[in-house]
Scaffold this motif. Structure first.
Motif, PDB file in Angstrom:
ATOM      1  N   GLU A 439       0.820  -1.215   0.000  1.00 41.64           N
ATOM      2  CA  GLU A 439       0.000   0.000   0.000  1.00 41.64           C
ATOM      3  C   GLU A 439       0.853   1.264   0.000  1.00 41.64           C
ATOM      4  N   ALA A 440       2.018   1.214   0.633  1.00 37.92           N
ATOM      5  CA  ALA A 440       2.909   2.375   0.637  1.00 37.92           C
ATOM      6  C   ALA A 440       3.492   2.611  -0.749  1.00 37.92           C
ATOM      7  N   HIS A 441       3.854   1.537  -1.444  1.00 34.39           N
ATOM      8  CA  HIS A 441       4.325   1.682  -2.822  1.00 34.39           C
ATOM      9  C   HIS A 441       3.196   2.215  -3.719  1.00 34.39           C
ATOM     10  N   ALA A 442       1.971   1.769  -3.474  1.00 30.54           N
ATOM     11  CA  ALA A 442       0.843   2.198  -4.299  1.00 30.54           C
ATOM     12  C   ALA A 442       0.573   3.693  -4.146  1.00 30.54           C
ATOM     13  N   VAL A 443       0.581   4.170  -2.903  1.00 30.23           N
ATOM     14  CA  VAL A 443       0.310   5.598  -2.709  1.00 30.23           C
ATOM     15  C   VAL A 443       1.469   6.431  -3.235  1.00 30.23           C
ATOM     16  N   LYS A 444       2.676   5.922  -3.140  1.00 29.68           N
ATOM     17  CA  LYS A 444       3.814   6.648  -3.704  1.00 29.68           C
ATOM     18  C   LYS A 444       3.680   6.753  -5.222  1.00 29.68           C
ATOM     19  N   LYS A 452       3.543  14.148 -12.226  1.00 35.97           N
ATOM     20  CA  LYS A 452       3.870  13.836 -13.624  1.00 35.97           C
ATOM     21  C   LYS A 452       5.216  13.115 -13.752  1.00 35.97           C
ATOM     22  N   ARG A 453       5.582  12.376 -12.724  1.00 39.15           N
ATOM     23  CA  ARG A 453       6.789  11.533 -12.752  1.00 39.15           C
ATOM     24  C   ARG A 453       6.337  10.119 -13.135  1.00 39.15           C
ATOM     25  N   HIS A 454       5.954   9.978 -14.396  1.00 36.89           N
ATOM     26  CA  HIS A 454       5.207   8.792 -14.816  1.00 36.89           C
ATOM     27  C   HIS A 454       6.026   7.503 -14.771  1.00 36.89           C
ATOM     28  N   ASP A 455       7.304   7.558 -15.137  1.00 36.70           N
ATOM     29  CA  ASP A 455       8.121   6.341 -15.109  1.00 36.70           C
ATOM     30  C   ASP A 455       8.273   5.821 -13.680  1.00 36.70           C
ATOM     31  N   GLU A 456       8.530   6.744 -12.746  1.00 37.99           N
ATOM     32  CA  GLU A 456       8.662   6.345 -11.345  1.00 37.99           C
ATOM     33  C   GLU A 456       7.331   5.804 -10.806  1.00 37.99           C
ATOM     34  N   ALA A 457       6.244   6.440 -11.235  1.00 37.83           N
ATOM     35  CA  ALA A 457       4.926   5.968 -10.804  1.00 37.83           C
ATOM     36  C   ALA A 457       4.676   4.546 -11.285  1.00 37.83           C
ATOM     37  N   SER A 458       5.028   4.262 -12.528  1.00 37.15           N
ATOM     38  CA  SER A 458       4.808   2.920 -13.088  1.00 37.15           C
ATOM     39  C   SER A 458       5.622   1.877 -12.339  1.00 37.15           C
ATOM     40  N   ARG A 459       6.850   2.206 -11.999  1.00 39.21           N
ATOM     41  CA  ARG A 459       7.683   1.240 -11.267  1.00 39.21           C
ATOM     42  C   ARG A 459       7.105   0.956  -9.881  1.00 39.21           C
ATOM     43  N   GLU A 460       6.632   2.003  -9.212  1.00 41.47           N
ATOM     44  CA  GLU A 460       6.081   1.809  -7.870  1.00 41.47           C
ATOM     45  C   GLU A 460       4.814   0.958  -7.898  1.00 41.47           C
ATOM     46  N   ILE A 461       3.940   1.187  -8.866  1.00 33.66           N
ATOM     47  CA  ILE A 461       2.672   0.437  -8.873  1.00 33.66           C
ATOM     48  C   ILE A 461       2.917  -1.015  -9.262  1.00 33.66           C
ATOM     49  N   GLU A 462       3.885  -1.278 -10.121  1.00 28.80           N
ATOM     50  CA  GLU A 462       4.191  -2.671 -10.451  1.00 28.80           C
ATOM     51  C   GLU A 462       4.758  -3.394  -9.232  1.00 28.80           C
ATOM     52  N   THR A 463       5.559  -2.703  -8.447  1.00 29.71           N
ATOM     53  CA  THR A 463       6.067  -3.289  -7.199  1.00 29.71           C
ATOM     54  C   THR A 463       4.911  -3.600  -6.259  1.00 29.71           C
ATOM     55  N   ALA A 464       3.980  -2.651  -6.135  1.00 30.73           N
ATOM     56  CA  ALA A 464       2.828  -2.858  -5.254  1.00 30.73           C
ATOM     57  C   ALA A 464       2.001  -4.052  -5.697  1.00 30.73           C
ATOM     58  N   LEU A 465       1.758  -4.185  -6.985  1.00 26.01           N
ATOM     59  CA  LEU A 465       0.963  -5.306  -7.504  1.00 26.01           C
ATOM     60  C   LEU A 465       1.678  -6.637  -7.288  1.00 26.01           C
ATOM     61  N   ARG A 466       2.984  -6.621  -7.395  1.00 27.39           N
ATOM     62  CA  ARG A 466       3.738  -7.859  -7.157  1.00 27.39           C
ATOM     63  C   ARG A 466       3.664  -8.260  -5.687  1.00 27.39           C
ATOM     64  N   GLU A 470      -3.915  -8.731  -4.228  1.00 28.69           N
ATOM     65  CA  GLU A 470      -5.281  -8.826  -3.717  1.00 28.69           C
ATOM     66  C   GLU A 470      -5.677  -7.619  -2.860  1.00 28.69           C
ATOM     67  N   SER A 471      -4.849  -6.595  -2.812  1.00 23.27           N
ATOM     68  CA  SER A 471      -5.155  -5.410  -2.014  1.00 23.27           C
ATOM     69  C   SER A 471      -6.140  -4.505  -2.748  1.00 23.27           C
ATOM     70  N   HIS A 472      -7.212  -4.121  -2.049  1.00 25.30           N
ATOM     71  CA  HIS A 472      -8.183  -3.192  -2.624  1.00 25.30           C
ATOM     72  C   HIS A 472      -7.511  -1.872  -2.974  1.00 25.30           C
ATOM     73  N   GLN A 473      -6.734  -1.333  -2.054  1.00 25.46           N
ATOM     74  CA  GLN A 473      -6.088  -0.052  -2.273  1.00 25.46           C
ATOM     75  C   GLN A 473      -5.120  -0.107  -3.448  1.00 25.46           C
ATOM     76  N   VAL A 474      -4.355  -1.181  -3.552  1.00 22.25           N
ATOM     77  CA  VAL A 474      -3.380  -1.327  -4.634  1.00 22.25           C
ATOM     78  C   VAL A 474      -4.087  -1.397  -5.987  1.00 22.25           C
ATOM     79  N   ASN A 475      -5.153  -2.175  -6.070  1.00 17.74           N
ATOM     80  CA  ASN A 475      -5.868  -2.290  -7.340  1.00 17.74           C
ATOM     81  C   ASN A 475      -6.518  -0.974  -7.740  1.00 17.74           C
ATOM     82  N   LYS A 476      -7.051  -0.255  -6.769  1.00 21.96           N
ATOM     83  CA  LYS A 476      -7.666   1.037  -7.075  1.00 21.96           C
ATOM     84  C   LYS A 476      -6.616   2.026  -7.569  1.00 21.96           C
ATOM     85  N   CYS A 477      -5.451   2.039  -6.937  1.00 25.35           N
ATOM     86  CA  CYS A 477      -4.367   2.910  -7.383  1.00 25.35           C
ATOM     87  C   CYS A 477      -3.896   2.530  -8.787  1.00 25.35           C
ATOM     88  N   ALA A 478      -3.755   1.232  -9.033  1.00 26.13           N
ATOM     89  CA  ALA A 478      -3.321   0.773 -10.353  1.00 26.13           C
ATOM     90  C   ALA A 478      -4.318   1.193 -11.427  1.00 26.13           C
TER      91      ALA A 478
END
Length: 650
Positions: A439-444, A452-466, A470-478
């Motif tokens: 969840e911390a990676h997802a909010v980051k 607008k730091r899109h590359d960094e955002a993509s890396r963080e959300i992929e880490t969160a999903l990995r 099954e996290s509600h917060q992670v899926n909503k952020c993704a």
């Protein structure tokens, strides 16, 4: 107001195509994203995928290094799709895929007429079948092969490879599906035995091999709140979720997901029927009573084959013993099943975000508020921050509470320009304490996206999903991240999963209205509107002044052809909660996109643009719901002024 339609869980026989990118784990992060983008492009090139998408009879579930496509009409659909994908792959020589197909039960949450697929034996076995193959292979389970053999045109393409041992000692009977169109040079004579090992095990092949362990499957039903106070339900739900999480850490146990288990909440259940529906060996049920500084928990583990009690216990303890009590329950279940915990599993179960019960109680209240509310509700976000700030005053090392502070602060800044640094410091504090907190990676990721730091955002959300798919917060952020990157179709499975994971989430179902409308899928948009309206009405029955629910609910009413009622909701909400910017924004979406009243939409939008935060302004720039207004000079002028204002204030 009408009553909310009752959500039901049922199993359907679905036809699953599981796809894996070969060699994904050996690539760099940027290369991995490029491969996933190629895979999405290839899949969208399949006529069978397009046809099933158009009818709404398809679910696409990303898996990080591939995807699962779930069809509902016939077993021929996923096979046709796999062949078409293999054909399109010829134009992507750097992308190696292996595919597995199985027909079997898939658990579905049905709300009104909407189907959301979450888990099931059908999906798991499709992956097992796929794991038996290598790049270029399309492998089928025996069940699918037998179905195809009834049609003479398929028989020459089916090659029986016999039984293969897969993960945890299971055996599956596998057929290779070979045609020239599949791109294989020749049909394999047998499946290499190494391919029968699950990927996670293969990557650890150099480690000591543990003896095979007996496996059990368990559904943890929501523990009943016996406190006599509905406001205490957050606590019983939290206990249930934590037990599910603990048991999920035991590799010898298959635990039904939280979203599936919670579809039985507040309903009379027949344990044998639940076990049969979900195909589990055992069911855990219980109750929680919290009062006067003490907690009483009853729990019983029931054999799903004969309704006998394998284990039962009642605990009456001081509330400060709650963490030891949760550990005790998990260990008792493991002991009753005669399963031996591995050392790392024992440590994982005993690891808690906090050891302070007061901090834990505050966090559970805040988590419940987040899960059942709406992201754009400023009052709710301020409440979450107050609760979690108090929790981290009590325990400064409570990573989960810091992550939730970060989420609420980010949302305040996004919608209204408040929230200090937008949650970045709190998110980084959470990750200092627990680098594996999804969840911390997802909010980051959300914070980086706002900046607008899109590359960094993509890396963080992929880490969160990995870390926690099954996290509600992670899926909503993704979902929101992909939506704001204008990858609308890719955002849908994540919004769908967020809806399934939390039955109070009307914001995600409201976003599905936007997504399906943008893609021209009116039937799916209408189903999303029915879910959104039902959930909004349920919230308003408890909180008649909830402007956020009125915002999404009015949009749903407009989609469902109830324009006058939608306008009534708007008029009432503007009197009750006039400063709710996201509510006003959703009214604009309804007026512009579904009620065809552009002048009223622009009149509504003006005051909102003057106050909304950078996140909502950036959302308006790409939101397809705003497309009917984009060519209007008033809209252009208001948007330009809002962009200038938020640029100066950030």
């Amino acid at each position: 107001m009408s009553e909310e339609p009752k959500a039901k869980l049922r199993l359907e026989i679905a036809h699953v195509l599981f796809i894996d990118i070969v060699g994904y784990s050996t690539r760099l992060t940027d290369e991995q994203q490029a491969l996933v983008d190629q895979l999405n492009q290839v899949v969208r090139g399949s006529d069978e995928f397009q046809k099933a998408s158009a009818t709404g009879r398809l679910m696409k579930i990303p898996t990080g290094d591939g995807m699962a496509l779930i069809f509902y009409n016939s077993p021929e659909q996923p096979v046709e799709c796999a062949v078409e994908i293999s054909r399109v792959l010829r134009g992507h020589p750097g992308l190696g895929l292996r595919m597995g197909v199985h027909s079997g039960p898939v658990s579905a949450v049905t709300d009104v007429n909407d189907r959301i697929n979450t888990a099931g034996v059908g999906i798991n076995l499709a992956q097992r079948v796929m794991d038996c193959g290598d790049a270029g292979h399309i492998l089928l389970s025996k069940r699918v092969a037998e179905d195809l053999q009834q049609n003479g045109r398929w028989r020459p393409s089916l090659h029986d490879l016999g039984e293969v041992e897969v993960k945890h000692g299971e055996r599956v009977h596998v057929f290779n599906f070979y045609t020239d169109d599949a791109g294989n040079s020749e049909p394999p004579k047998k499946v290499p035995q190494a391919k029968a090992i699950h990927r996670a095990e293969a990557e650890r092949s150099s480690e000591r091999i543990e003896p095979k362990r007996a496996r059990f499957s368990i559904c943890v039903l929501p523990f009943a709140n016996m406190s006599g106070d509905r406001e205490q339900e957050y606590f019983s739900d939290g206990i249930t979720e934590d037990i599910i999480t603990d048991l999920s850490k035991v590799s010898a146990l298959d635990i039904i997901s939280r979203n599936t288990a919670f579809t039985f909440k507040n309903k009379p259940v027949d344990v044998l029927q639940v076990a049969a529906q979900l195909r589990v060996s055992h069911v855990l049920e219980g109750s929680v009573r919290k009062a006067a500084g003490r907690v009483r928990i009853t729990a019983q583990l029931i054999d799903g084959s004969n309704d006998s009690h394998l284990w039962a216990e009642r605990y009456d303890r001081d509330l400060n013993d709650i963490f030891a009590l949760q550990d005790e329950i998990s260990r008792a279940i493991v002991d009753a099943l005669k399963v031996k915990l591995l050392p790392e599993e024992k440590k994982a179960i005993e690891r808690r975000g906090t050891e302070n019960v007061d901090a834990y109680n505050l966090y559970l209240m805040a988590r419940q508020s987040y899960a059942t509310g709406f992201e754009g509700d400023g009052r709710r976000n301020e409440t979450i921050i107050r609760l979690c700030r108090r929790a981290v005053e009590i325990d400064p090392n409570y990573a989960e509470a810091w992550a939730l502070i970060a989420m609420a602060e980010m949302l305040l800044r996004s919608t209204s320009g408040l929230g200090g640094d937008g949650g970045l410091a709190a998110a980084e504090r959470a990750l200092e304490l627990n680098a594996d907190l999804a969840e911390a990676h997802a909010v980051k990721a959300r914070i980086f996206s706002e900046e607008k730091r899109h590359d960094e955002a993509s890396r963080e959300i992929e880490t969160a999903l990995r870390l926690n798919p099954e996290s509600h917060q992670v899926n909503k952020c993704a979902a929101l991240l992909r939506f704001r990157q204008q990858r609308v179709e890719e955002s849908i499975p994540y919004f769908e999963k967020a809806v399934a994971l939390e039955e109070g989430d009307f914001g995600s179902s409201g976003m599905l209205i936007t997504c399906y409308t943008a893609l021209g899928n009116r039937e799916a948009a209408r189903r999303a509107a029915e879910i959104t309206l039902a959930r909004a009405e349920n919230v308003l029955a408890r909180d008649a002044s909830n402007g956020s629910a009125m915002g999404h609910g009015s949009d749903a009413l407009a989609v469902l052809g109830q324009g006058e009622r939608a306008k009534d909701w708007m008029a009432r909400a503007l009197l009750i909660d006039p400063e709710n910017m996201t509510m006003r924004y959703n009214f604009v979406c309804a007026l512009a996109n579904h009620l065809n009243d552009k002048e009223a939409a622009l009149d509504m939008l003006g005051p909102s643009f003057e106050k909304m935060g950078a996140g909502l302004v950036n959302h308006a720039k790409i939101d397809p719901d705003m497309d009917p207004l984009r060519d209007d000079p008033r809209f252009k002028a208001m948007l330009a002024a809002a962009e200038k204002r938020v640029e100066l204030t950030n």
